[in-house]
Scaffold this motif. Structure first.
Motif, PDB file in Angstrom:
ATOM      1  N   PHE A   1      67.861  10.018  86.697  1.00 21.90           N
ATOM      2  CA  PHE A   1      67.031   9.523  87.801  1.00 21.90           C
ATOM      3  C   PHE A   1      66.469   8.174  87.399  1.00 21.90           C
ATOM      4  O   PHE A   1      65.995   7.989  86.286  1.00 21.90           O
ATOM      5  CB  PHE A   1      65.880  10.505  88.079  1.00 21.90           C
ATOM      6  CG  PHE A   1      64.840   9.973  89.024  1.00 21.90           C
ATOM      7  CD1 PHE A   1      65.089   9.930  90.384  1.00 21.90           C
ATOM      8  CD2 PHE A   1      63.627   9.492  88.548  1.00 21.90           C
ATOM      9  CE1 PHE A   1      64.128   9.443  91.261  1.00 21.90           C
ATOM     10  CE2 PHE A   1      62.671   8.998  89.412  1.00 21.90           C
ATOM     11  CZ  PHE A   1      62.919   8.971  90.768  1.00 21.90           C
ATOM     12  N   LYS A   2      66.539   7.221  88.331  1.00 18.38           N
ATOM     13  CA  LYS A   2      65.987   5.882  88.092  1.00 18.38           C
ATOM     14  C   LYS A   2      64.867   5.658  89.106  1.00 18.38           C
ATOM     15  O   LYS A   2      65.078   5.729  90.304  1.00 18.38           O
ATOM     16  CB  LYS A   2      67.073   4.817  88.243  1.00 18.38           C
ATOM     17  CG  LYS A   2      66.578   3.415  87.955  1.00 18.38           C
ATOM     18  CD  LYS A   2      67.752   2.447  87.880  1.00 18.38           C
ATOM     19  CE  LYS A   2      67.331   1.030  87.675  1.00 18.38           C
ATOM     20  NZ  LYS A   2      66.581   0.770  86.471  1.00 18.38           N
ATOM     21  N   ILE A   3      63.677   5.400  88.599  1.00 18.68           N
ATOM     22  CA  ILE A   3      62.505   5.218  89.460  1.00 18.68           C
ATOM     23  C   ILE A   3      62.528   3.837  90.102  1.00 18.68           C
ATOM     24  O   ILE A   3      62.981   2.856  89.502  1.00 18.68           O
ATOM     25  CB  ILE A   3      61.197   5.449  88.658  1.00 18.68           C
ATOM     26  CG1 ILE A   3      59.987   5.569  89.593  1.00 18.68           C
ATOM     27  CG2 ILE A   3      60.989   4.355  87.619  1.00 18.68           C
ATOM     28  CD1 ILE A   3      58.739   6.081  88.911  1.00 18.68           C
ATOM     29  N   SER A   4      62.065   3.753  91.351  1.00 21.57           N
ATOM     30  CA  SER A   4      61.986   2.467  92.059  1.00 21.57           C
ATOM     31  C   SER A   4      60.579   1.886  91.913  1.00 21.57           C
ATOM     32  O   SER A   4      59.667   2.542  91.394  1.00 21.57           O
ATOM     33  CB  SER A   4      62.305   2.677  93.546  1.00 21.57           C
ATOM     34  OG  SER A   4      61.285   3.450  94.154  1.00 21.57           O
ATOM     35  N   GLN A   5      60.405   0.680  92.404  1.00 26.99           N
ATOM     36  CA  GLN A   5      59.091   0.038  92.372  1.00 26.99           C
ATOM     37  C   GLN A   5      58.087   0.858  93.188  1.00 26.99           C
ATOM     38  O   GLN A   5      56.932   0.988  92.805  1.00 26.99           O
ATOM     39  CB  GLN A   5      59.179  -1.402  92.901  1.00 26.99           C
ATOM     40  CG  GLN A   5      57.888  -2.194  92.763  1.00 26.99           C
ATOM     41  CD  GLN A   5      57.420  -2.341  91.324  1.00 26.99           C
ATOM     42  OE1 GLN A   5      58.211  -2.494  90.403  1.00 26.99           O
ATOM     43  NE2 GLN A   5      56.114  -2.271  91.116  1.00 26.99           N
TER      44      GLN A   5
ATOM     45  N   PHE B   1      68.342  14.366  83.322  1.00 25.37           N
ATOM     46  CA  PHE B   1      67.985  15.704  83.791  1.00 25.37           C
ATOM     47  C   PHE B   1      67.756  16.656  82.626  1.00 25.37           C
ATOM     48  O   PHE B   1      66.766  17.362  82.577  1.00 25.37           O
ATOM     49  CB  PHE B   1      69.081  16.244  84.723  1.00 25.37           C
ATOM     50  CG  PHE B   1      68.741  17.553  85.363  1.00 25.37           C
ATOM     51  CD1 PHE B   1      68.080  17.585  86.574  1.00 25.37           C
ATOM     52  CD2 PHE B   1      69.070  18.762  84.764  1.00 25.37           C
ATOM     53  CE1 PHE B   1      67.754  18.790  87.184  1.00 25.37           C
ATOM     54  CE2 PHE B   1      68.744  19.974  85.359  1.00 25.37           C
ATOM     55  CZ  PHE B   1      68.084  19.990  86.573  1.00 25.37           C
ATOM     56  N   GLY B   2      68.674  16.650  81.684  1.00 24.57           N
ATOM     57  CA  GLY B   2      68.601  17.558  80.534  1.00 24.57           C
ATOM     58  C   GLY B   2      67.413  17.284  79.628  1.00 24.57           C
ATOM     59  O   GLY B   2      66.946  18.172  78.914  1.00 24.57           O
ATOM     60  N   ASN B   3      66.906  16.061  79.634  1.00 17.36           N
ATOM     61  CA  ASN B   3      65.746  15.727  78.805  1.00 17.36           C
ATOM     62  C   ASN B   3      64.446  16.235  79.408  1.00 17.36           C
ATOM     63  O   ASN B   3      63.443  16.350  78.709  1.00 17.36           O
ATOM     64  CB  ASN B   3      65.640  14.218  78.589  1.00 17.36           C
ATOM     65  CG  ASN B   3      66.723  13.696  77.677  1.00 17.36           C
ATOM     66  OD1 ASN B   3      67.484  14.461  77.085  1.00 17.36           O
ATOM     67  ND2 ASN B   3      66.812  12.385  77.561  1.00 17.36           N
ATOM     68  N   TYR B   4      64.455  16.538  80.697  1.00 15.56           N
ATOM     69  CA  TYR B   4      63.226  16.994  81.346  1.00 15.56           C
ATOM     70  C   TYR B   4      63.244  18.496  81.590  1.00 15.56           C
ATOM     71  O   TYR B   4      62.246  19.165  81.398  1.00 15.56           O
ATOM     72  CB  TYR B   4      62.991  16.241  82.664  1.00 15.56           C
ATOM     73  CG  TYR B   4      61.603  16.462  83.203  1.00 15.56           C
ATOM     74  CD1 TYR B   4      60.528  15.734  82.715  1.00 15.56           C
ATOM     75  CD2 TYR B   4      61.355  17.437  84.163  1.00 15.56           C
ATOM     76  CE1 TYR B   4      59.241  15.961  83.172  1.00 15.56           C
ATOM     77  CE2 TYR B   4      60.068  17.671  84.630  1.00 15.56           C
ATOM     78  CZ  TYR B   4      59.021  16.925  84.140  1.00 15.56           C
ATOM     79  OH  TYR B   4      57.747  17.158  84.581  1.00 15.56           O
TER      80      TYR B   4
ATOM     81  N   ILE C   1      64.076  23.047  93.130  1.00 15.98           N
ATOM     82  CA  ILE C   1      64.784  21.809  92.764  1.00 15.98           C
ATOM     83  C   ILE C   1      65.132  20.964  93.986  1.00 15.98           C
ATOM     84  O   ILE C   1      65.093  19.745  93.928  1.00 15.98           O
ATOM     85  CB  ILE C   1      66.048  22.113  91.899  1.00 15.98           C
ATOM     86  CG1 ILE C   1      66.647  20.811  91.337  1.00 15.98           C
ATOM     87  CG2 ILE C   1      67.082  22.879  92.695  1.00 15.98           C
ATOM     88  CD1 ILE C   1      65.800  20.142  90.314  1.00 15.98           C
ATOM     89  N   LYS C   2      65.448  21.619  95.125  1.00 18.44           N
ATOM     90  CA  LYS C   2      65.768  20.841  96.334  1.00 18.44           C
ATOM     91  C   LYS C   2      64.553  20.037  96.795  1.00 18.44           C
ATOM     92  O   LYS C   2      64.681  18.871  97.144  1.00 18.44           O
ATOM     93  CB  LYS C   2      66.255  21.767  97.448  1.00 18.44           C
ATOM     94  CG  LYS C   2      67.636  22.307  97.214  1.00 18.44           C
ATOM     95  CD  LYS C   2      68.119  23.138  98.375  1.00 18.44           C
ATOM     96  CE  LYS C   2      69.504  23.677  98.022  1.00 18.44           C
ATOM     97  NZ  LYS C   2      70.180  24.275  99.143  1.00 18.44           N
TER      98      LYS C   2
ATOM     99  N   SER D   1      74.508  10.823  90.223  1.00 18.02           N
ATOM    100  CA  SER D   1      75.474  11.891  89.913  1.00 18.02           C
ATOM    101  C   SER D   1      74.928  13.274  90.244  1.00 18.02           C
ATOM    102  O   SER D   1      74.892  14.177  89.411  1.00 18.02           O
ATOM    103  CB  SER D   1      75.888  11.843  88.438  1.00 18.02           C
ATOM    104  OG  SER D   1      76.400  10.583  88.111  1.00 18.02           O
ATOM    105  N   LYS D   2      74.539  13.436  91.508  1.00 18.10           N
ATOM    106  CA  LYS D   2      74.031  14.729  91.949  1.00 18.10           C
ATOM    107  C   LYS D   2      75.184  15.728  92.007  1.00 18.10           C
ATOM    108  O   LYS D   2      76.261  15.424  92.489  1.00 18.10           O
ATOM    109  CB  LYS D   2      73.380  14.587  93.322  1.00 18.10           C
ATOM    110  CG  LYS D   2      72.575  15.774  93.730  1.00 18.10           C
ATOM    111  CD  LYS D   2      71.783  15.456  94.998  1.00 18.10           C
ATOM    112  CE  LYS D   2      70.993  16.658  95.415  1.00 18.10           C
ATOM    113  NZ  LYS D   2      70.294  16.432  96.671  1.00 18.10           N
TER     114      LYS D   2
END
Length: 143
Positions: free
Chosen positions: A61-65, A25-28, A36-37, A51-52
């Motif tokens: 955030f981890k992107i899915s296929q 989050f902090g990197n973006y 944001i919602k 970890s919301k």
């Protein structure tokens, strides 16, 4: 506001792909955007938010296929194009069905007219035949 959320979410998805599938989050974000919602809702469709926190921020955030495929197919612009294309195809299919129905009705009408013409020719031939027979009979009966 919705378009802004889509642009931010698409940027996060692209950054996640470029960063090996994850982004902090902090990197973006330097500050928390007002939408944001909405961004989080979009992201949850294309990956996992870890970890919301109470203020709707998250650790990473981890992107899915599905998210990768979404971005590879053009993101929201590609999605809109696909939806527009689909609507256009549905419209063309309806128009094609209408034209096919008109064509069938026209062919049915033509077949009916052809049968009337055929019957007229049969009657005309029969009339000629009767006329010839009567002429021959009258010719031989006069003699």
């Amino acid at each position: 506001m919705e378009r802004e959320a889509e642009e931010i979410a698409e940027g996060i998805l692209k950054s996640a792909i470029n960063n090996g599938g994850e982004i902090l989050f902090g990197n973006y974000f330097k500050e928390i955007p007002g939408c944001i919602k909405s961004v989080n809702l979009i992201l949850s469709m294309y990956g996992t938010i870890h970890s919301k926190m109470m203020n709707d921020t998250w650790t990473y955030f981890k992107i899915s296929q599905a998210g990768i495929e979404f971005i590879e197919s053009g993101g929201f612009a590609g999605k809109k194009e696909r939806e527009d294309y689909k609507r256009e195809m549905e419209s063309l299919n309806r128009e094609l069905a209408r034209l096919n129905m008109e064509s069938l009705e026209y062919k049915k009408k033509i077949r009916h007219q052809e049968s009337i013409i055929r019957m007229h020719k049969y009657i005309q031939t029969l009339s000629w035949f009767v006329s010839i027979v009567l002429a021959v009979l009258l010719f031989f009966l006069k003699k």
